[in-house]
Design a protein around this motif. Structure first.
Motif, PDB file in Angstrom:
ATOM      1  N   PHE A 318       0.837  -1.197   0.000  1.00 25.65           N
ATOM      2  CA  PHE A 318       0.000   0.000   0.000  1.00 25.65           C
ATOM      3  C   PHE A 318       0.874   1.249   0.000  1.00 25.65           C
ATOM      4  O   PHE A 318       0.616   2.206  -0.738  1.00 25.65           O
ATOM      5  N   LEU A 319       1.923   1.249   0.817  1.00 22.16           N
ATOM      6  CA  LEU A 319       2.800   2.420   0.917  1.00 22.16           C
ATOM      7  C   LEU A 319       3.570   2.659  -0.370  1.00 22.16           C
ATOM      8  O   LEU A 319       3.695   3.807  -0.822  1.00 22.16           O
ATOM      9  N   THR A 320       4.087   1.608  -0.964  1.00 22.28           N
ATOM     10  CA  THR A 320       5.031   1.777  -2.076  1.00 22.28           C
ATOM     11  C   THR A 320       4.421   1.576  -3.464  1.00 22.28           C
ATOM     12  O   THR A 320       5.017   1.979  -4.459  1.00 22.28           O
ATOM     13  N   GLU A 321       3.230   0.965  -3.533  1.00 21.64           N
ATOM     14  CA  GLU A 321       2.605   0.704  -4.833  1.00 21.64           C
ATOM     15  C   GLU A 321       1.177   1.239  -4.926  1.00 21.64           C
ATOM     16  O   GLU A 321       0.521   1.081  -5.965  1.00 21.64           O
ATOM     17  N   ALA A 322       0.685   1.865  -3.821  1.00 20.52           N
ATOM     18  CA  ALA A 322      -0.698   2.374  -3.773  1.00 20.52           C
ATOM     19  C   ALA A 322      -1.711   1.256  -4.028  1.00 20.52           C
ATOM     20  O   ALA A 322      -2.768   1.481  -4.613  1.00 20.52           O
ATOM     21  N   LYS A 323      -1.374   0.055  -3.567  1.00 24.10           N
ATOM     22  CA  LYS A 323      -2.265  -1.090  -3.719  1.00 24.10           C
ATOM     23  C   LYS A 323      -3.070  -1.241  -2.432  1.00 24.10           C
ATOM     24  O   LYS A 323      -2.513  -1.521  -1.366  1.00 24.10           O
ATOM     25  N   LEU A 355      10.428   5.382   1.522  1.00 19.73           N
ATOM     26  CA  LEU A 355      10.019   6.782   1.380  1.00 19.73           C
ATOM     27  C   LEU A 355      10.073   7.222  -0.085  1.00 19.73           C
ATOM     28  O   LEU A 355       9.154   7.908  -0.569  1.00 19.73           O
ATOM     29  N   ASP A 356      11.117   6.844  -0.790  1.00 18.29           N
ATOM     30  CA  ASP A 356      11.233   7.212  -2.210  1.00 18.29           C
ATOM     31  C   ASP A 356      10.071   6.639  -3.014  1.00 18.29           C
ATOM     32  O   ASP A 356       9.441   7.341  -3.826  1.00 18.29           O
ATOM     33  N   LYS A 357       9.772   5.365  -2.795  1.00 19.42           N
ATOM     34  CA  LYS A 357       8.684   4.720  -3.542  1.00 19.42           C
ATOM     35  C   LYS A 357       7.327   5.276  -3.122  1.00 19.42           C
ATOM     36  O   LYS A 357       6.416   5.417  -3.943  1.00 19.42           O
ATOM     37  N   LEU A 358       7.193   5.573  -1.835  1.00 22.70           N
ATOM     38  CA  LEU A 358       5.940   6.128  -1.305  1.00 22.70           C
ATOM     39  C   LEU A 358       5.602   7.451  -1.988  1.00 22.70           C
ATOM     40  O   LEU A 358       4.448   7.690  -2.376  1.00 22.70           O
ATOM     41  N   ARG A 359       6.601   8.310  -2.152  1.00 25.97           N
ATOM     42  CA  ARG A 359       6.359   9.625  -2.770  1.00 25.97           C
ATOM     43  C   ARG A 359       5.952   9.493  -4.232  1.00 25.97           C
ATOM     44  O   ARG A 359       5.166  10.294  -4.737  1.00 25.97           O
ATOM     45  N   MET A 360       6.464   8.474  -4.908  1.00 25.43           N
ATOM     46  CA  MET A 360       6.069   8.250  -6.304  1.00 25.43           C
ATOM     47  C   MET A 360       4.686   7.609  -6.393  1.00 25.43           C
ATOM     48  O   MET A 360       3.903   7.914  -7.291  1.00 25.43           O
ATOM     49  N   ALA A 361       4.376   6.716  -5.436  1.00 27.90           N
ATOM     50  CA  ALA A 361       3.094   5.999  -5.464  1.00 27.90           C
ATOM     51  C   ALA A 361       1.922   6.882  -5.029  1.00 27.90           C
ATOM     52  O   ALA A 361       0.795   6.687  -5.485  1.00 27.90           O
ATOM     53  N   PRO A 363       1.529  10.680  -4.981  1.00 25.14           N
ATOM     54  CA  PRO A 363       1.862  12.102  -5.165  1.00 25.14           C
ATOM     55  C   PRO A 363       0.807  13.039  -4.585  1.00 25.14           C
ATOM     56  O   PRO A 363       1.109  14.179  -4.232  1.00 25.14           O
ATOM     57  N   GLU A 364      -0.428  12.532  -4.451  1.00 21.22           N
ATOM     58  CA  GLU A 364      -1.516  13.369  -3.931  1.00 21.22           C
ATOM     59  C   GLU A 364      -1.399  13.616  -2.432  1.00 21.22           C
ATOM     60  O   GLU A 364      -2.008  14.554  -1.888  1.00 21.22           O
ATOM     61  N   TRP A 365      -0.602  12.821  -1.737  1.00 18.31           N
ATOM     62  CA  TRP A 365      -0.525  12.945  -0.276  1.00 18.31           C
ATOM     63  C   TRP A 365       0.037  14.289   0.172  1.00 18.31           C
ATOM     64  O   TRP A 365      -0.413  14.847   1.177  1.00 18.31           O
ATOM     65  N   LEU A 366       0.997  14.824  -0.549  1.00 20.88           N
ATOM     66  CA  LEU A 366       1.578  16.103  -0.140  1.00 20.88           C
ATOM     67  C   LEU A 366       0.518  17.208  -0.146  1.00 20.88           C
ATOM     68  O   LEU A 366       0.463  18.042   0.765  1.00 20.88           O
ATOM     69  N   ASP A 367      -0.341  17.208  -1.171  1.00 22.07           N
ATOM     70  CA  ASP A 367      -1.416  18.209  -1.237  1.00 22.07           C
ATOM     71  C   ASP A 367      -2.418  18.025  -0.099  1.00 22.07           C
ATOM     72  O   ASP A 367      -3.070  18.985   0.326  1.00 22.07           O
ATOM     73  N   GLU A 368      -2.540  16.793   0.383  1.00 18.88           N
ATOM     74  CA  GLU A 368      -3.492  16.499   1.456  1.00 18.88           C
ATOM     75  C   GLU A 368      -2.871  16.673   2.841  1.00 18.88           C
ATOM     76  O   GLU A 368      -3.548  16.479   3.851  1.00 18.88           O
TER      77      GLU A 368
END
Length: 379
Positions: A318-323, A355-361, A363-368
């Motif tokens: 879920f963290l790294t692949e948004a699954k 963390l690197d994979k999380l930010r790519m998976a 991207p909407e989290w920063l806005d939230e």
């Protein structure tokens, strides 16, 4: 005709839903006859104690479990309408053998010694109601003015057929639930409404409202979690499920706040330094000598300043692949994450890579406002 005062309250974690039930009961006319139902024994004891502390008498309030309610208030008084020669002795919680699951007559529901199979009790209750032409409901109308059902997310299948009969009665019914905290079901064999139980109950409640048998009310303000933790916990569920966004009412601040990634090798150090509780899927996850540890399934109702969640493979994905996680795992992760007031640390194998994979998976989290940091080891 349904009582127009029926309500379904959908609450988020930390909203104080059981306290709201207490408030509603205490606001009732003292002459009203009230029944408070919940699935867990712990909640029965807690609500009885809470009411006793705030009232001089519990004379107008009966507190009981859902299973006892089905057995003693619906099935037992009218079982002979359905099976004329049967006497009920009690309940068995053993899993019914295959031949019982295939049966359609009395043997499906009751053992040769007169014990009702707990797995099939909700279905038996529905059959008794239907065979007796709603006689148990009319009896309940003569006993109670209001029925409150707490932790309704832990009911399923034919439990909700019984609830529908109650919603159409002259009794005022109030259900309180957090579908995202669903973890217990009264029957794993009960397939009624199988696509509208647990986390998907919101669809069933909205259907009830459309049918005019209840009003739906939301309690989306948490008094437990900070906003960033509440927003992250919301993100565990697909938007299409339709849950309202959680709003934090927490004003208390702490020197250690936010979302962190830590190495699984750092669990003991981190938990000891922040007096954090460590939550894990099961005991196979080794966490070392920590101040407090519990499995996901044991932590409902807890509140802690700081929480460590030991990641599983699905959580990592879920963290790294948004699954998204499987539904039961999704709910357990939500329960674990929402135990925290100020900080949530997720223990992974490699925090930097995660963390690197999380930010790519995501991207909407920063806005939230969802931003993770890698926790730096103490010097």
């Amino acid at each position: 005709m349904a009582n127009t005062g029926n309500n379904v309250i959908v609450a988020v974690a930390g909203a104080g839903k059981t306290e709201e039930v207490t408030r509603l009961i205490l606001n009732e006319d003292g002459k009203k006859r009230i029944c408070f139902l919940t699935y867990t024994r712990r909640n029965q004891r807690e609500e009885a104690d809470r009411l006793a502390a705030k009232t001089t008498s519990l004379g107008n309030v009966d507190v009981m479990g859902w299973i006892a309610f089905l057995l003693n208030e619906i099935v037992r008084p009218y079982i002979r309408v359905l099976f004329c020669d049967v006497k009920i002795e009690g309940l068995t919680k053993r899993r019914p053998p295959e031949y019982v699951q295939r049966a359609t007559g009395v043997e499906r529901f009751i053992t040769s010694t007169g014990n009702v199979w707990a797995e099939h009790l909700p279905q038996l209750a529905v059959k008794v109601i239907e065979a007796s032409k709603d006689a148990p409901i009319r009896r309940l109308e003569s006993i109670y003015d209001s029925i409150y059902i707490d932790e309704a997310q832990d009911l399923c299948g034919n439990d909700y057929v019984v609830i529908e009969h109650l919603l159409r009665s002259n009794i005022k019914v109030c259900l309180v639930a957090d579908p995202r905290q669903s973890s217990i079901t009264t029957s794993t064999l009960d397939k009624k409404y199988k696509n509208k139980i647990g986390v998907n109950l919101l669809a069933l409640y909205r259907d009830y409202e459309r049918r005019g048998i209840c009003s739906l009310r939301s309690m989306n303000k948490t008094h437990r979690c900070s906003q960033v933790l509440a927003t992250f916990s919301d993100s565990l569920f697909p938007p299409l499920m339709g849950f309202e966004k959680t709003v934090s009412a927490l004003t208390e601040r702490n020197e250690h706040e936010g979302l962190y990634l830590i190495s699984k090798k750092q669990i003991e150090e981190y938990a000891s330094f922040y007096s954090a509780i460590v939550l894990r899927w099961n005991k196979r996850a080794k966490v070392g000598n920590v101040p407090e540890v519990a499995n996901f399934g044991e932590c409902k109702g807890m509140t802690r300043n700081h929480v460590v969640v030991v990641s599983t493979k699905p959580i990592q994905q879920f963290l790294t692949e948004a699954k998204y996680l499987e539904v039961n795992s999704m709910c357990k992760f939500y329960v674990a994450s929402t135990r925290a007031k100020h900080s949530l640390a997720i223990a992974v194998d490699d925090p930097e890579a995660t963390l690197d994979k999380l930010r790519m998976a995501h991207p909407e989290w920063l806005d939230e406002g969802i931003e993770f940091s890698v926790w730096e080891k103490l010097k």
